[in-house]
Every structure is written in structure tokens, then in C-alpha cells.
Design a protein around this motif. Structure first.
Motif, mmCIF file in Angstrom:
data_model
loop_
_atom_site.group_PDB
_atom_site.id
_atom_site.type_symbol
_atom_site.label_atom_id
_atom_site.label_comp_id
_atom_site.label_asym_id
_atom_site.label_seq_id
_atom_site.Cartn_x
_atom_site.Cartn_y
_atom_site.Cartn_z
ATOM 1 N N GLN A 40 41.028 42.553 44.255
ATOM 2 C CA GLN A 40 42.367 43.033 44.599
ATOM 3 C C GLN A 40 43.289 41.860 44.929
ATOM 4 O O GLN A 40 44.468 41.854 44.562
ATOM 5 N N LEU A 41 42.745 40.857 45.609
ATOM 6 C CA LEU A 41 43.552 39.692 45.975
ATOM 7 C C LEU A 41 44.072 38.951 44.745
ATOM 8 O O LEU A 41 45.251 38.572 44.688
ATOM 9 N N ILE A 42 43.211 38.737 43.755
ATOM 10 C CA ILE A 42 43.655 37.947 42.604
ATOM 11 C C ILE A 42 44.609 38.725 41.700
ATOM 12 O O ILE A 42 45.203 38.149 40.789
ATOM 13 N N ARG A 66 33.488 41.772 47.131
ATOM 14 C CA ARG A 66 33.916 41.466 45.764
ATOM 15 C C ARG A 66 35.144 42.291 45.375
ATOM 16 O O ARG A 66 36.063 41.792 44.726
ATOM 17 N N ALA A 67 35.165 43.549 45.788
ATOM 18 C CA ALA A 67 36.304 44.414 45.481
ATOM 19 C C ALA A 67 37.582 43.855 46.110
ATOM 20 O O ALA A 67 38.657 43.874 45.489
ATOM 21 N N GLY A 83 50.961 35.516 42.609
ATOM 22 C CA GLY A 83 50.859 34.191 43.212
ATOM 23 C C GLY A 83 49.531 33.879 43.861
ATOM 24 O O GLY A 83 49.370 32.816 44.463
ATOM 25 N N VAL A 84 48.554 34.782 43.755
ATOM 26 C CA VAL A 84 47.244 34.555 44.363
ATOM 27 C C VAL A 84 46.200 34.384 43.259
ATOM 28 O O VAL A 84 45.927 35.306 42.504
ATOM 29 N N GLY A 85 45.634 33.194 43.173
ATOM 30 C CA GLY A 85 44.557 32.938 42.231
ATOM 31 C C GLY A 85 43.221 32.950 42.946
ATOM 32 O O GLY A 85 43.146 33.170 44.163
ATOM 33 N N PRO A 86 42.126 32.702 42.213
ATOM 34 C CA PRO A 86 40.796 32.703 42.822
ATOM 35 C C PRO A 86 40.644 31.730 43.987
ATOM 36 O O PRO A 86 39.999 32.050 44.985
ATOM 37 N N LYS A 87 41.248 30.534 43.872
ATOM 38 C CA LYS A 87 41.108 29.543 44.948
ATOM 39 C C LYS A 87 41.747 30.034 46.241
ATOM 40 O O LYS A 87 41.167 29.912 47.326
ATOM 41 N N MET A 88 42.948 30.591 46.136
ATOM 42 C CA MET A 88 43.600 31.106 47.334
ATOM 43 C C MET A 88 42.855 32.317 47.882
ATOM 44 O O MET A 88 42.710 32.469 49.098
ATOM 45 N N ALA A 89 42.352 33.179 46.996
ATOM 46 C CA ALA A 89 41.593 34.346 47.444
ATOM 47 C C ALA A 89 40.351 33.906 48.205
ATOM 48 O O ALA A 89 39.986 34.492 49.235
ATOM 49 N N LEU A 90 39.705 32.844 47.713
ATOM 50 C CA LEU A 90 38.520 32.303 48.381
ATOM 51 C C LEU A 90 38.887 31.778 49.772
ATOM 52 O O LEU A 90 38.159 31.992 50.751
#
Length: 203
Positions: free
Chosen positions: A74-76, A69-70, A80-87
Motif C-alpha cells: 500500500q505504501l509504494i 507485506r500488505a 512519491g513513495v518508493g520501496p526505499k522510503m517504504a522500508l
């Protein structure tokens, strides 16, 4: 903020999960690296969660460990990185593999993930290298050892279709996803096995 969910798995079809918590069903999306570790439908599960509120939706993302989760959080934060890309990033590789790629400046591996072009990959390396310097790695929680008979399980008609739907939900282009699924699928594989092998073939 919903930070943790503990309940019974009612339904799962990658990357989506429905968990019953005392009569309330929570819809949760998980990275495939976390999804593969889930117990069977009808089993108890405990997940660390991140709650996202948008104007048009309220979304809940789940993880097997606090470290996963951490990393998502950090990714979001990256440009340019949203939840979908982080997933999608966390589905294409484990948290430890991503951290290693960033620390080694391995842009060529990162660009294989859907939606991550060369500029995004280079930006991730630059922005996240210092943030992930002390990343401890993942240690998934035990999700309980009991596996009662599946309850309210929705039958999957076609593992190939289910696997393709999961890859599309993660952001893979239809032609790319279909090619990967057909390349790895065999008659005896369920949808999770197909997804696992398809992701390996594309990264």
C-alpha cells in the motif's frame, strides 16, 4: 513473482539478509521492525516477500507477516513513495503504529522518518486513511524454534559501524545517523541493539 521464501539464514547485517533455499542464496532487505524478530544465523526462516524488477536491478523485500507485506504494498502505491522510503517508514515504526498515525492524522510523528517531509506526510495521511481503514494489524509468523550452530556467519568488526551502515541504507543522513548511534551506544551492545535504540531516539 517470488511471494514467499523458506530456508536457512546464511548471513545477516541490517537491513540485508541472505537466505539459502536448497543451494540458492536469496538476498532480501527487511524493515528493521521485521529484522529484529529474525532468529540467529543458521536457523530456518520463513518470510513473505515482495519482488521488484527495475531496469538496473531486481530487488526482494521480506516481511514476517502477510499484513506487513500488505502495508508495504500500500505504501509504494502512494505518490512519491518508493520501496526505499517504504522500508524506512516501516523501520521507524511498527505497522500498527504507522496505521494509528495515519488514522489520527499524526503528521508530526511521520515527518521524523528519513525522507518524509511535511508534504509527503500529509499526502500519506490523505491517501492512505481510507485504504488502511480495515487494516487488521500484524501477527508475525513463527520462524521455527530451532537454532543450530551458526553457519557461514561473517564476523562483525564494529557494532557502531554496522549500525551506522544500516541507518544509512535506510535513508538517514550521515550526520543524523552518526549522532543517534553515538547517543545510544554502549560497550556491551551489539549492532542490532544499537539500531533499535537509535531508531527509537529519532522517532
Amino acid at each position: 513473482m517470488i511471494g514467499r521464501i523458506q530456508g536457512t539464514i546464511v548471513y545477516k547485517q541490517a537491513p540485508d539478509l541472505l537466505v539459502d533455499v536448497q543451494g540458492v542464496g536469496y538476498e532480501i532487505q527487511l524493515p528493521m521492525t521485521c529484522f529484529f524478530e529474525l532468529p540467529a544465523v543458521g536457523s530456518e526462516v520463513s518470510l513473505w516477500t515482495h519482488f521488484v524488477v527495475r531496469e538496473d536491478a531486481q530487488l526482494l523485500y521480506g516481511f514476517n507477516s502477510m499484513n506487513e507485506r500488505a502495508l508495504f504494498r500500500q505504501l509504494i502505491k502512494a505518490q512519491g513513495v518508493g520501496p526505499k522510503m517504504a522500508l524506512a517508514i516501516m523501520s521507524g515504526m511498527s505497522a500498527n503504529q504507522f496505521v494509528a498515525s495515519v488514522q489520527q492524522g499524526d503528521v508530526s510523528t511521520l515527518v521524523k522518518i528519513p525522507g518524509v517531509g511535511k508534504k509527503t506526510a500529509e499526502r500519506l495521511v490523505v491517501e492512505m486513511r481510507d485504504r488502511l481503514k480495515d487494516f487488521a494489524g500484524t501477527s508475525p509468523l513463527e520462524n521455527g524454534g530451532q537454532s543450530p550452530e551458526p553457519a557461514m556467519m561473517v564476523a562483525m568488526d564494529n557494532p557502531l559501524d554496522d549500525a551506522l551502515s544500516a541507518l544509512l541504507a535506510l535513508g538517514y543522513k550521515p550526520a543524523h545517523a552518526e549522532k543517534a548511534v553515538k547517543k545510544v551506544a554502549t560497550a556491551d551492545m551489539d549492532s542490532e541493539a544499537i539500531i533499535r535504540q537509535a531508531l527509537k531516539s529519532m522517532v
